[in-house]
Design a protein around this motif. Structure first.
Motif, short mmCIF file in Angstrom:
data_model
loop_
_atom_site.label_atom_id
_atom_site.label_comp_id
_atom_site.label_asym_id
_atom_site.label_seq_id
_atom_site.Cartn_x
_atom_site.Cartn_y
_atom_site.Cartn_z
N GLN A 174 -53.19 4.63 -23.40
CA GLN A 174 -52.54 3.46 -23.97
C GLN A 174 -53.11 2.16 -23.41
O GLN A 174 -52.74 1.08 -23.88
N LYS A 175 -53.99 2.28 -22.41
CA LYS A 175 -54.56 1.10 -21.73
C LYS A 175 -53.44 0.16 -21.26
O LYS A 175 -53.40 -1.02 -21.62
N PRO A 176 -52.52 0.70 -20.45
CA PRO A 176 -51.33 -0.07 -20.10
C PRO A 176 -51.57 -1.11 -19.01
O PRO A 176 -52.50 -1.01 -18.22
N SER A 177 -50.70 -2.10 -18.99
CA SER A 177 -50.63 -3.04 -17.88
C SER A 177 -49.60 -2.57 -16.86
O SER A 177 -49.68 -2.91 -15.68
N VAL A 178 -48.60 -1.81 -17.35
CA VAL A 178 -47.52 -1.30 -16.51
C VAL A 178 -47.30 0.18 -16.85
O VAL A 178 -47.34 0.55 -18.03
N ILE A 179 -47.10 1.00 -15.82
CA ILE A 179 -46.69 2.40 -16.03
C ILE A 179 -45.30 2.57 -15.43
O ILE A 179 -45.08 2.24 -14.26
N LEU A 180 -44.38 3.08 -16.23
CA LEU A 180 -43.02 3.39 -15.79
C LEU A 180 -42.91 4.91 -15.70
O LEU A 180 -43.16 5.61 -16.69
N ALA A 181 -42.54 5.42 -14.56
CA ALA A 181 -42.42 6.87 -14.36
C ALA A 181 -40.98 7.20 -13.99
O ALA A 181 -40.50 6.81 -12.92
N ASP A 182 -40.30 7.91 -14.88
CA ASP A 182 -38.88 8.21 -14.70
C ASP A 182 -38.72 9.60 -14.06
O ASP A 182 -38.83 10.61 -14.74
N GLU A 183 -38.48 9.64 -12.75
CA GLU A 183 -38.34 10.89 -12.00
C GLU A 183 -39.51 11.85 -12.27
O GLU A 183 -39.31 13.00 -12.68
N PRO A 184 -40.76 11.40 -12.06
CA PRO A 184 -41.91 12.22 -12.47
C PRO A 184 -42.11 13.49 -11.66
O PRO A 184 -42.84 14.38 -12.10
N ILE A 185 -41.48 13.60 -10.48
CA ILE A 185 -41.69 14.80 -9.65
C ILE A 185 -40.40 15.55 -9.38
O ILE A 185 -40.39 16.49 -8.57
#
Length: 275
Positions: free
Chosen positions: A161-172
């Motif tokens: 997506q070529k993001p400026s921000v990555i949001l990770a919701d409980e990724p682990i």
């Protein structure tokens, strides 16, 4: 710079996010911690506009996120990539196609439906998989991968997506310790090398301390702590979690439950294959 100004979100009588004001300078790695129901996931969904704020503003540079609609909103969601706990891959599709789906926000819908992607997208998807040590699995079905591998595929999809921000919701939260480490190592590498802002909800303080430049603690929808890992004292921990802190920070308990969940999922896949 990403800014939240007095943002509030209610679900019926529940005040999920309560007048939160935060700013995120570009390139930070931020961990959001708190008990279940503290408002962590809602906060990320408000930023990505998967949920709309009842009041307050979310600003990114000169962009007022809360006013976006249609094509502009889709462009924001591409620029602000979301990674979910349950991976959200298309199980019947191969890994490479799952990664290329990350371009859906900026590509025409019909070609994507028929898996017709430009050659440049195929090359970039392969590079993203190689970066995450998954290129050899590119042609496998997504549901043949382990949970940790699937989460890294989701990260590769976000990179498309070529993001400026990555949001990770409980990724682990659902991963064993080794795969959790690989996923967090990948997010930190992307943050450091690409200068992408990463904001991630984390179940344990240990992970937040190990990987994040900054930790935000939430309780009852409010921000009760915002500082560095070194400032996370026992008193601060009690403020975030209350007196019952052990279950929230017990890495061993989390790992055990994740292992049990992985074993159950593996048994279910074997049963499905036998039927």
């Amino acid at each position: 710079m990403l800014e939240l100004r007095n943002v509030t979100k209610r679900f019926g009588d529940t005040l999920a996010v309560n007048e939160v004001s935060l700013s995120f300078p570009a390139g930070q790695m931020v961990g959001v911690v708190g008990r279940s129901g503290a408002g962590k996931s809602t906060l990320l969904r408000l930023i990505n506009r998967l949920a709309g704020a009842d009041q307050g503003r979310i600003i990114f540079g000169d962009l007022d996120v809360g006013t976006l609609q249609g094509k502009a909103l889709r462009a924001w969601r591409a620029r602000c990539a979301m990674i979910f706990q349950q991976f959200n891959l298309v199980n019947r599709l191969d890994v490479l196609t799952n990664v290329m789906i990350g371009r859906i926000g900026t590509a025409a819908t019909l070609p994507v439906m028929f898996k017709r992607f430009p050659e440049a997208d195929r090359v970039n998807a392969a590079l993203a998989l190689d970066r995450l040590d998954l290129l050899s699995q590119a042609l496998q079905r997504a549901d043949t991968l382990s949970g940790g591998q699937q989460q890294r595929v989701a990260i590769a999809r976000a990179l498309m997506q070529k993001p400026s921000v990555i949001l990770a919701d409980e990724p682990i939260a659902s991963l064993d310790p080794r795969n959790a480490r690989l996923v967090m190592d990948a997010l930190r590498a992307i943050n450091r090398q690409d200068k992408i802002t990463v904001i991630t909800n984390l179940h344990t303080l240990d992970a937040a301390r190990a990987y994040c430049d900054r930790i935000i603690g939430m309780a009852h929808g409010r921000v009760v702590f915002d500082g560095t890992p070194a400032q996370m004292t026992r008193a601060v921990t009690q403020q975030i979690y209350g007196d019952d802190t052990d279950p929230a920070v017990d890495e061993n308990l989390t790992s055990t439950m994740a292992s049990i969940g992985s074993a159950i999922a593996a048994d279910a896949r074997q049963l499905e294959a036998a039927l």
